[in-house]
Design an enzyme around this catalytic site. Structure first.
Site, short mmCIF file in Angstrom:
data_model
loop_
_atom_site.label_atom_id
_atom_site.label_comp_id
_atom_site.label_asym_id
_atom_site.label_seq_id
_atom_site.Cartn_x
_atom_site.Cartn_y
_atom_site.Cartn_z
N ASP A 160 31.51 -2.74 20.99
CA ASP A 160 32.15 -3.97 20.53
C ASP A 160 33.25 -4.36 21.49
OD1 ASP A 160 34.37 -2.46 19.92
OD2 ASP A 160 34.13 -2.59 17.75
N GLU A 203 31.31 -8.96 16.38
CA GLU A 203 31.37 -8.68 17.82
C GLU A 203 30.77 -7.31 18.15
OE1 GLU A 203 35.30 -7.00 16.30
OE2 GLU A 203 33.85 -8.52 15.74
#
Length: 283
Positions: A160, A203
């Site tokens: 991420d 994300e």
């Protein structure tokens, strides 16, 4: 119907050979039942078997025969024919039949194209173009089940973007979306054709690297980290810098499940975060 290109065969065996040479170019086969060496029924059955084994696209086959026997018609359709015309045949009827078959082929191709588009939409994350979570996990399960003994392993990573919330808060969600799109594009360019990137949520992304060992996997994930971090992402004249943390594990076959690999990679990602972020860590 326009100009047609014709490929001829003198017997059933030659018809099969010509089919194998030109299978991707054919739209229709007209084949006589009575032929030397191998009759039309046998040739068509062989052609349909090849189509099924090779997962080739269907196209129509019309039998031509002097026999109007019900059993022959039944045998022809059973062998894989789509129509059975009795000789002598007028040119107008033959052209009409060919036109009808062409319409069926065109309709089927449109349906196949539409299904492929719908399948792609159903398996793709609408924002980034990466695989969506459902499709990504399906690929992971498939790759895990295909690993053979003594072969290279399968590397699975979760990554991420570090402090991504600050990007949204500072530059806005539109900028955040643009960052996600650019990140996926950069990672894709650093991966092999057989590798897969999927969006797991927000994300957070996953990467699957088939047929790879630990050293190669670490290097590949380091490249991913580098291409994400190497230069800022430009959005409306603003330069957005970012880093990423990556946790991965290598599976070489065994009792572990898909969820085990995700748990291992997530634990390694958590360790990368705890060590200061912007790192690649193996479980």
């Amino acid at each position: 119907m326009g100009l047609l290109q014709v490929v001829e065969a003198q017997n059933g065996q030659e018809a099969i050979e010509q089919y194998m040479r030109h299978s991707h170019d054919l739209d229709l086969i007209l084949i006589d039942v009575q032929m030397p060496q191998m009759n039309g029924f046998e040739a068509v059955k062989a052609i349909r078997d090849i189509q099924e084994e090779e997962k080739q696209e269907w196209f129509p086959i019309i039998f031509l025969s002097a026999s109007a026997n019900d059993n022959d018609v039944e045998q022809g359709i059973g062998a894989g024919g789509d129509d059975y015309l009795i000789k002598p045949i007028s040119q107008k009827i033959l052209v009409a039949k060919m036109l009808a078959m062409k319409r069926i082929v065109d309709m089927r191709r449109r349906l196949v194209d539409m299904n492929e588009k719908l399948e792609k939409v159903a398996s793709t994350d609408f924002l980034t173009g990466a695989s969506n979570r459902r499709a990504f996990e399906s690929v992971l399960e498939s790759e895990m089940s295909s690993i053979e003994e003594n072969s290279n392993g399968l590397a699975f990573a979760i990554f991420d973007l570090d402090k991504f919330k600050a990007i949204n808060d500072t530059y806005g969600h539109a900028a955040g979306d643009e960052v996600l799109v650019e990140v996926v594009d950069r990672v894709k360019k650093s991966l092999r054709d057989v590798d897969v990137i999927g969006r797991l949520g927000g994300e957070e992304f996953g990467i699957i690297l088939p047929n790879i060992n630990e050293v190669e996997a670490f290097d590949a994930f380091e490249r991913c980290r580098y291409v994400i971090n190497e230069k800022p992402i430009l959005y409306e004249k603003m330069a957005i810098s970012l880093t990423t943390s990556i946790g991965f594990t290598v599976y070489k076959g065994g009792k572990e499940t898909k969820m085990d690999l995700m748990k291992y990679a997530d634990a390694a990602l958590y360790k990368a975060k705890g060590a200061g972020r912007n790192k690649v860590v193996e479980y």
